[in-house]
Design a protein around this motif. Sequence first.
Motif, PDB file in Angstrom:
ATOM      1  N   THR A  51      -8.744   1.862  12.164  1.00  7.34           N
ATOM      2  CA  THR A  51      -8.569   2.697  10.977  1.00  7.34           C
ATOM      3  C   THR A  51      -8.393   1.879   9.699  1.00  7.34           C
ATOM      4  N   LYS A  52      -8.085   0.590   9.842  1.00  8.55           N
ATOM      5  CA  LYS A  52      -7.846  -0.228   8.654  1.00  8.55           C
ATOM      6  C   LYS A  52      -8.094  -1.694   8.983  1.00  8.55           C
ATOM      7  N   ILE A  53      -8.724  -2.388   8.036  1.00  8.05           N
ATOM      8  CA  ILE A  53      -8.920  -3.835   8.151  1.00  8.05           C
ATOM      9  C   ILE A  53      -8.460  -4.461   6.844  1.00  8.05           C
ATOM     10  N   ASP A  54      -7.539  -5.410   6.949  1.00  7.48           N
ATOM     11  CA  ASP A  54      -6.971  -6.086   5.779  1.00  7.48           C
ATOM     12  C   ASP A  54      -7.321  -7.567   5.880  1.00  7.48           C
ATOM     13  N   LEU A  55      -8.144  -8.047   4.951  1.00  7.05           N
ATOM     14  CA  LEU A  55      -8.591  -9.438   4.954  1.00  7.05           C
ATOM     15  C   LEU A  55      -7.862 -10.197   3.849  1.00  7.05           C
ATOM     16  N   LYS A  56      -7.083 -11.195   4.252  1.00  2.46           N
ATOM     17  CA  LYS A  56      -6.306 -11.988   3.298  1.00  2.46           C
ATOM     18  C   LYS A  56      -6.818 -13.418   3.312  1.00  2.46           C
ATOM     19  N   LYS A  57      -7.313 -13.862   2.142  1.00  2.26           N
ATOM     20  CA  LYS A  57      -7.856 -15.208   2.035  1.00  2.26           C
ATOM     21  C   LYS A  57      -6.904 -16.101   1.258  1.00  2.26           C
ATOM     22  N   LYS A  58      -6.845 -17.344   1.698  1.00  3.39           N
ATOM     23  CA  LYS A  58      -5.979 -18.322   1.050  1.00  3.39           C
ATOM     24  C   LYS A  58      -6.401 -18.558  -0.396  1.00  3.39           C
ATOM     25  N   ASP A  59      -7.726 -18.517  -0.630  1.00  2.00           N
ATOM     26  CA  ASP A  59      -8.246 -18.851  -1.960  1.00  2.00           C
ATOM     27  C   ASP A  59      -8.924 -17.673  -2.647  1.00  2.00           C
ATOM     28  N   GLY A  60      -8.561 -16.465  -2.271  1.00  2.00           N
ATOM     29  CA  GLY A  60      -9.224 -15.308  -2.884  1.00  2.00           C
ATOM     30  C   GLY A  60      -8.367 -14.067  -2.794  1.00  2.00           C
ATOM     31  N   PRO A  61      -8.809 -12.969  -3.464  1.00  7.37           N
ATOM     32  CA  PRO A  61      -8.022 -11.734  -3.459  1.00  7.37           C
ATOM     33  C   PRO A  61      -8.070 -11.046  -2.093  1.00  7.37           C
ATOM     34  N   GLU A  62      -7.061 -10.252  -1.840  1.00  6.01           N
ATOM     35  CA  GLU A  62      -6.978  -9.469  -0.603  1.00  6.01           C
ATOM     36  C   GLU A  62      -7.994  -8.329  -0.644  1.00  6.01           C
ATOM     37  N   THR A  63      -8.667  -8.110   0.473  1.00  5.58           N
ATOM     38  CA  THR A  63      -9.657  -7.039   0.581  1.00  5.58           C
ATOM     39  C   THR A  63      -9.216  -6.081   1.678  1.00  5.58           C
ATOM     40  N   VAL A  64      -9.081  -4.803   1.315  1.00  2.05           N
ATOM     41  CA  VAL A  64      -8.617  -3.798   2.278  1.00  2.05           C
ATOM     42  C   VAL A  64      -9.660  -2.699   2.404  1.00  2.05           C
ATOM     43  N   ILE A  65     -10.004  -2.355   3.650  1.00  4.22           N
ATOM     44  CA  ILE A  65     -10.938  -1.266   3.923  1.00  4.22           C
ATOM     45  C   ILE A  65     -10.235  -0.277   4.832  1.00  4.22           C
ATOM     46  N   GLU A  66     -10.312   1.015   4.504  1.00  2.00           N
ATOM     47  CA  GLU A  66      -9.646   2.038   5.306  1.00  2.00           C
ATOM     48  C   GLU A  66     -10.635   3.140   5.677  1.00  2.00           C
ATOM     49  N   ARG A  67     -10.444   3.668   6.881  1.00  2.00           N
ATOM     50  CA  ARG A  67     -11.286   4.782   7.329  1.00  2.00           C
ATOM     51  C   ARG A  67     -10.658   6.093   6.875  1.00  2.00           C
ATOM     52  N   LYS A  68     -11.429   6.880   6.157  1.00  2.63           N
ATOM     53  CA  LYS A  68     -10.919   8.139   5.617  1.00  2.63           C
ATOM     54  C   LYS A  68     -11.072   9.271   6.640  1.00  2.63           C
ATOM     55  N   ALA A  69     -10.569  10.446   6.266  1.00  3.76           N
ATOM     56  CA  ALA A  69     -10.522  11.581   7.191  1.00  3.76           C
ATOM     57  C   ALA A  69     -11.895  11.948   7.739  1.00  3.76           C
ATOM     58  N   GLY A  70     -12.926  11.843   6.907  1.00  8.73           N
ATOM     59  CA  GLY A  70     -14.264  12.213   7.365  1.00  8.73           C
ATOM     60  C   GLY A  70     -14.923  11.163   8.238  1.00  8.73           C
ATOM     61  N   GLY A  71     -14.264  10.017   8.421  1.00  9.61           N
ATOM     62  CA  GLY A  71     -14.826   8.960   9.260  1.00  9.61           C
ATOM     63  C   GLY A  71     -15.488   7.848   8.480  1.00  9.61           C
ATOM     64  N   ASN A  72     -15.696   8.056   7.172  1.00  9.95           N
ATOM     65  CA  ASN A  72     -16.329   7.024   6.348  1.00  9.95           C
ATOM     66  C   ASN A  72     -15.305   5.992   5.890  1.00  9.95           C
ATOM     67  N   TRP A  73     -15.811   4.779   5.659  1.00  9.44           N
ATOM     68  CA  TRP A  73     -14.963   3.689   5.180  1.00  9.44           C
ATOM     69  C   TRP A  73     -14.891   3.707   3.654  1.00  9.44           C
ATOM     70  N   GLN A  74     -13.742   3.245   3.142  1.00  8.63           N
ATOM     71  CA  GLN A  74     -13.529   3.163   1.705  1.00  8.63           C
ATOM     72  C   GLN A  74     -12.776   1.874   1.389  1.00  8.63           C
ATOM     73  N   LEU A  75     -13.278   1.124   0.417  1.00 12.00           N
ATOM     74  CA  LEU A  75     -12.540  -0.047  -0.057  1.00 12.00           C
ATOM     75  C   LEU A  75     -11.374   0.435  -0.912  1.00 12.00           C
ATOM     76  N   THR A  76     -10.175  -0.066  -0.622  1.00  9.41           N
ATOM     77  CA  THR A  76      -9.003   0.343  -1.397  1.00  9.41           C
ATOM     78  C   THR A  76      -8.381  -0.814  -2.170  1.00  9.41           C
ATOM     79  N   ALA A  77      -8.770  -2.035  -1.872  1.00  2.00           N
ATOM     80  CA  ALA A  77      -8.278  -3.214  -2.603  1.00  2.00           C
ATOM     81  C   ALA A  77      -9.357  -4.299  -2.515  1.00  2.00           C
ATOM     82  N   PRO A  78      -9.522  -5.090  -3.583  1.00  2.00           N
ATOM     83  CA  PRO A  78      -8.655  -5.199  -4.764  1.00  2.00           C
ATOM     84  C   PRO A  78      -8.779  -4.014  -5.721  1.00  2.00           C
ATOM     85  N   LYS A  79      -9.873  -3.231  -5.600  1.00  2.31           N
ATOM     86  CA  LYS A  79     -10.048  -2.017  -6.382  1.00  2.31           C
ATOM     87  C   LYS A  79     -10.702  -0.973  -5.489  1.00  2.31           C
TER      88      LYS A  79
END
Length: 442
Positions: A51-79
Motif C-alpha cells: 500500500t505504500k513505498i517510501d524511498l529515502k536517499k542519502k543524497d536526495g529528497p524522500e519519495t513516497v508513493i501510496e496506493r489510493k482507494a481505487g487501487g491507483n498509485w499516487q506520489l505524495t512526496a516530495p510533492k
Amino acid sequence: MRFRGLLTGVLVLTALAVGLYVSNKREAANASKPKADEPPKIISINSTDITKIDLKKKDGPETVIERKAGGNWQLTAPKPYPADQDTVNTLATSAGAVTADRVVEDKASNLATYGLQSPALEADVTNKNGKTSKLLIGDDTPTNSGSYAMLQGDPRVFTIATYVKSGLDKNVNDLRDKRLLTFDQDKVSRVELNAKKQAIEFGRDKDQWQIVKPRPLRAENTQVDDLLRKTKDARMDLTVSDEDAKKATSAFASGAPIATVKVTDPSGTQTLEIRKNKDDYYAKSSIVDGVHKVTNDVGIAVDKSLDDFRTKKLFDFGFMEPSKIDMHIAGKAYAFQKGGEDWFSNGKKMDNISVQSLLDKLRDLTASKFADSSAFGAQAADLAVTSNDGKRVEKVLISKEGNDYLAKRENEPALYMLDAKTVDDLSKAASDVKEAQPAKKK
C-alpha cells in the motif's frame, strides 16, 4: 492366542502411524526451511498487497508513493503528483520480492564497513496490514557486481545483485506520469480541434466517430483515433535543465499557433495547445505546469483540416455481410439476396465467389476527392445495400460529371468524386456475377 495376535497387530499399526506422523512433520519442517543452495529471501510480499513505498536517499529528497482507494498509485512526496501506474507497479513488484545473492555475516558487528550505518538508500515497504519492512542498501561490493543490504531488525548482512538495487533506486521523476494529457481513450466522448482556421468537433456513437461541427459529416475512424493516440503519447521531458525549460517557454510564446485540442472523457475536459517555432513543436497542457517540447509526430497529427478526417468510402457496412444488394448501373438492374450461406437472384442460386467480388467492389468504393459545390446531375446509377439484420439500408446515387462521376449518399448533402474506372469496374463486377454450377454427381 487370538487376542495376543490382535494386540500385536494393533501395536504394530500404532507404531507405523506414529512413525509416519513424525516423518511427515519433519518433512514439513524441512520444506519450510530454505535449501542450502537457495538464495535467501529478504522481503517477500505480494505486490498487490503493498500500500505504500517510501524511498529515502542519502543524497536526495524522500519519495513516497501510496496506493489510493481505487487501487491507483499516487506520489505524495516530495510533492503530490500523478504517478505512472505501470512504472510504480514494476517498482512494487521489485520491492515485494527482494532476494539476496548470499549472506555475508549472520551478525554484523560493524555496519559502517558495508555502508549500512548511513545507507545510500532505504526502501520502506508497507503492506495492507500496516506492517513495514525496511530495506537498507549500502556500498557496492568490491567487484561492483552488487551491493550490501540488510533488513532492519535482522542482524544479517546480505549482498544483492545490481539489478535488484536499480529496480528500487528511483526518484520522483522516474515515477511521475509524464503524459501531457491523461484521458482514457476508450471512454472519450468528444474531441474538439481548432486547426488551420477551422473549428472541428467529433462525437462518438459507441465505436463510431462522427463529425459534429462545422456540420454533420461521416468521419474516418482511424484518423480520429490517430489524433487521440498521438496527443495521448505527448510526454514531458523532466530531465531538461532550468535553462532549457526557459528557452521552451520563450519559444512557445513567440511560436506560430498550430492547433488546440480539447478531449472530454468522464473525468472532464483536458486541453493541449501546440505551437511551432522554426522546426520544433512546443505544447502547453491544462493539467500539468509549464511548456514542453514535443515530437514532430504530435505536431503533424494535429495540423490537419476537416477533409483529413472525413471518410472517402461511400459505404459503411465494412466486413459485415449484408443481406441484400440492389443496383441499377450501365442500363442494367441487379438484385441479390442472401439465403443462409448462399446468394440468390430471381430464385436462382448464384456463384458465391463472383458475388463476393462484387461485394468487395462495393465495400471499397472510395472517392478520389470531395466535391464542394458541383451540382448533382442526371442519375446514372443507384446502389443499395441492406444490413445483415435488415434494419439499415445504405443508398448511394451516382451521376455523370464530365469524364468522371459524382456520388452522394441518400439524405446526406456531401458530394464525392469518383473516377470513371472505379464506376466501370463496379459495373463489370455486377455483370460478372453468374449462376452457381450444379453440384457434380458422385
